[in-house]
Design an enzyme around this catalytic site. Structure first.
Site, PDB file in Angstrom:
ATOM      1  CG  HIS A 199      32.384  63.554 -32.393  1.00  0.00           C
ATOM      2  ND1 HIS A 199      33.716  63.415 -32.714  1.00  0.00           N
ATOM      3  CD2 HIS A 199      32.047  64.813 -32.752  1.00  0.00           C
ATOM      4  CE1 HIS A 199      34.152  64.542 -33.238  1.00  0.00           C
ATOM      5  NE2 HIS A 199      33.162  65.412 -33.280  1.00  0.00           N
ATOM      6  CD  GLN A 238      28.827  68.993 -27.965  1.00  0.00           C
ATOM      7  OE1 GLN A 238      28.362  69.987 -27.407  1.00  0.00           O
ATOM      8  NE2 GLN A 238      29.640  69.084 -29.000  1.00  0.00           N
ATOM      9  CB  CYS A 276      32.449  64.815 -36.400  1.00  0.00           C
ATOM     10  SG  CYS A 276      33.500  66.111 -37.032  1.00  0.00           S
ATOM     11  CE  LYS A 294      33.403  69.824 -28.434  1.00  0.00           C
ATOM     12  NZ  LYS A 294      33.222  70.361 -29.788  1.00  0.00           N
ATOM     13  CG  ASP A 342      32.430  62.120 -26.162  1.00  0.00           C
ATOM     14  OD1 ASP A 342      32.542  63.228 -25.619  1.00  0.00           O
ATOM     15  OD2 ASP A 342      32.466  61.958 -27.399  1.00  0.00           O
TER      16      ASP A 342
HETATM   17  N1  C6P Z   1      32.199  68.174 -31.601  1.00  0.00           N
HETATM   18  C1  C6P Z   1      30.850  69.679 -32.923  1.00  0.00           C
HETATM   19  O1  C6P Z   1      30.693  70.667 -33.642  1.00  0.00           O
HETATM   20  P1  C6P Z   1      37.410  67.888 -29.566  1.00  0.00           P
HETATM   21  O2  C6P Z   1      37.478  68.225 -31.022  1.00  0.00           O
HETATM   22  O3  C6P Z   1      38.462  66.870 -29.180  1.00  0.00           O
HETATM   23  O4  C6P Z   1      37.387  69.070 -28.677  1.00  0.00           O
HETATM   24  O5  C6P Z   1      35.985  67.179 -29.339  1.00  0.00           O
HETATM   25  C2  C6P Z   1      35.608  66.074 -30.102  1.00  0.00           C
HETATM   26  C3  C6P Z   1      34.211  65.672 -29.784  1.00  0.00           C
HETATM   27  C4  C6P Z   1      33.992  64.473 -29.137  1.00  0.00           C
HETATM   28  N2  C6P Z   1      32.758  64.091 -28.765  1.00  0.00           N
HETATM   29  C5  C6P Z   1      31.683  64.841 -29.020  1.00  0.00           C
HETATM   30  C6  C6P Z   1      30.334  64.382 -28.554  1.00  0.00           C
HETATM   31  C7  C6P Z   1      31.838  66.074 -29.687  1.00  0.00           C
HETATM   32  O6  C6P Z   1      30.763  66.816 -29.929  1.00  0.00           O
HETATM   33  C8  C6P Z   1      33.130  66.486 -30.101  1.00  0.00           C
HETATM   34  C9  C6P Z   1      33.317  67.751 -30.875  1.00  0.00           C
HETATM   35  C10 C6P Z   1      32.209  69.431 -32.321  1.00  0.00           C
HETATM   36  O7  C6P Z   1      29.925  68.912 -32.656  1.00  0.00           O
HETATM   37  C11 C6P Z   1      33.288  69.546 -33.330  1.00  0.00           C
HETATM   38  S1  C6P Z   1      33.247  68.250 -34.521  1.00  0.00           S
END
Ligand code: C6P
Length: 411
Positions: A128, A208, A369, A231, A205
């Site tokens: 991401h 997910q 992203c 999430k 990370d």
């Molecule tokens: N992905 C998606 O629709 P935040 O925004 O900080 O809560 O998470 C960022 C982030 C970092 N790593 C991974 C693997 C992610 O999937 C995400 C967020 C969302 O896939 C929003 S772009």
């Protein structure tokens, strides 16, 4: 009806999420965008409400009873987060705004302390932007290089290439546990073990992974593990960065301000002990407390039931999509979780998503992203259906119907 062999009735669980009762474009909502942000159970919503009605005060500051109550509730959130991921100590659980901030904290702080010109940071091709850009920024600042572990067509990491890339120049490895675009579950334990054999720390990370599987940071032996509350059925604006004490102790603070100090004079500041050294300013108090509620909620359902249910739904969705002519699934790794990304021949993902929206079906379209990953596949983006344990077979049936209708209209 899909069989749930564990003693949890997923239809009853669904009733805990008030938003799933609403309509979208005049149709009962089919929510298939939980990877972007999950829905919240009533218990989490009630907790936020109760905090502001009964406990609202700043933490770690007041001698008065209300502030002490708020502090106790806040620190209980930390204890719940610690046991949820099996961190070794409360000092290793740092509250951040989300995964993005967790990664930025490590990239900036670890990078300033440990990265020199000529060093390398190793990430993967499926990251991401949150696990690319912070590393690019610090590499540029320190004169270090960003290296990328490649993938195969199925969306799996090429582990032989990883072995080659893991040279003595690498100072940190940062990879996603589960890909938000492909659904691939990466072999993070193997990555960590291999990196540790060369004395290299690893950041995972977990954005997910945490809503879908049991994560034990000690068993993984991760040096850093970060995730977002929103999430995993908690509020937005709160997340967790786990870091091993031995690293966090050596790293400089990320933000300066109240709470992270021990003493301040105009000449010099000494810093507070962990985890407060990394928590400058008034934290998201209600967020931490309600994150604790989300953790307790997930624990009552249980990881086994969640995984079992979602796995069956993912298999069902994949099989059904495969039967539609012209559908190409992006991300066919053997180990997958809760995400199915696809394209319909000759139809732009945005157009397909727009028709699904009119039918009350919420999916995400675009690059998710992960632009470098889309470039690697040579596609503009995908339509992504992402699942949570509150989804059911009927949701998938409606998605399949919707996709068929959209293809008829646009194809
Ligand atoms: N992905 C998606 O629709 P935040 O925004 O900080 O809560 O998470 C960022 C982030 C970092 N790593 C991974 C693997 C992610 O999937 C995400 C967020 C969302 O896939 C929003 S772009």
């Amino acid at each position: 009806m899909i069989k749930v062999p564990i003693a949890v009735d997923m239809e009853k669980v669904r009733a805990d999420f008030p938003l799933l009762n609403r309509e979208m474009n005049g149709k009962p909502i089919v929510f298939l965008d939980s990877a972007a942000s999950s829905q919240k159970p009533q218990a989490v919503i009630d907790q936020l409400d109760a905090y502001y009605k009964q406990q609202n005060a700043n933490v770690h500051r007041g001698v008065y009873q209300l502030s002490q109550e708020a502090t106790t509730a806040f620190e209980k959130g930390r204890e719940l987060a610690k046991s949820f991921i099996n961190a070794g100590s409360l000092k290793e659980v740092i509250f951040v705004r989300g995964t993005t901030e967790g990664i930025n904290l490590v990239a900036s702080s670890f990078g300033r302390k440990f990265l020199q010109a000529g060093d390398e940071v190793l990430i993967s091709a499926m990251e991401h932007h949150s696990n690319i850009v912070p590393w690019q920024m610090i590499c540029e600042e320190r004169g270090a290089k960003l290296k990328v572990i490649p993938i195969n067509e199925a969306g799996e990491l090429l582990m032989d290439e990883f072995d080659q890339l893991l040279t003595e120049k690498v100072k940190i490895v940062a990879v996603t546990h589960v890909s938000n675009t492909l659904g691939t579950i990466n072999p993070v334990k193997e990555i960590i073990d291999k990196a540790h054999q060369k004395g290299v720390p690893v950041l995972i990370d977990g954005a997910q992974a945490i809503p879908h599987m049991k994560v034990d940071v000690q068993e993984l032996d991760a040096d850093f593990y970060t995730f977002s509350g929103h999430k995993m059925f908690g509020p937005t604006g709160i997340g967790v960065l786990y870091g091993k004490e031995e690293w966090l102790e050596q790293m400089p603070p990320y933000h300066g301000g109240g709470e992270m100090i021990e003493t301040v004079t105009f000449e010099k500041t000494t810093y507070n002990e962990l985890p407060h050294k990394f928590e400058a300013g008034t934290p998201d108090i209600s967020g931490v407390i309600a994150l604790g509620t989300a953790i307790q909620y997930m624990q009552t359902i249980g990881h086994e039931a969640i995984q079992e249910h979602e796995h069956e739904l993912l298999q069902y969705a994949t099989e059904q999509l495969k039967q539609i002519e012209g559908i190409r699934i992006i991300g066919t790794a053997e180990q997958k979780a809760s995400v199915v990304s696809f394209l319909a021949e000759g139809i732009h993902p945005y157009d397909l998503g727009t028709i699904l929206d009119k039918l009350g079906i919420a999916v995400r379209t675009g690059h998710h992203c992960t632009q470098p990953l889309m470039d690697w596949y040579g596609i503009p983006g995908t339509v992504r259906a992402s699942l949570a344990f509150y989804n059911n077979k009927e949701d998938i049936d409606k998605l399949i119907e919707g996709v068929k209708r959209a293809i008829k209209m646009l194809g």
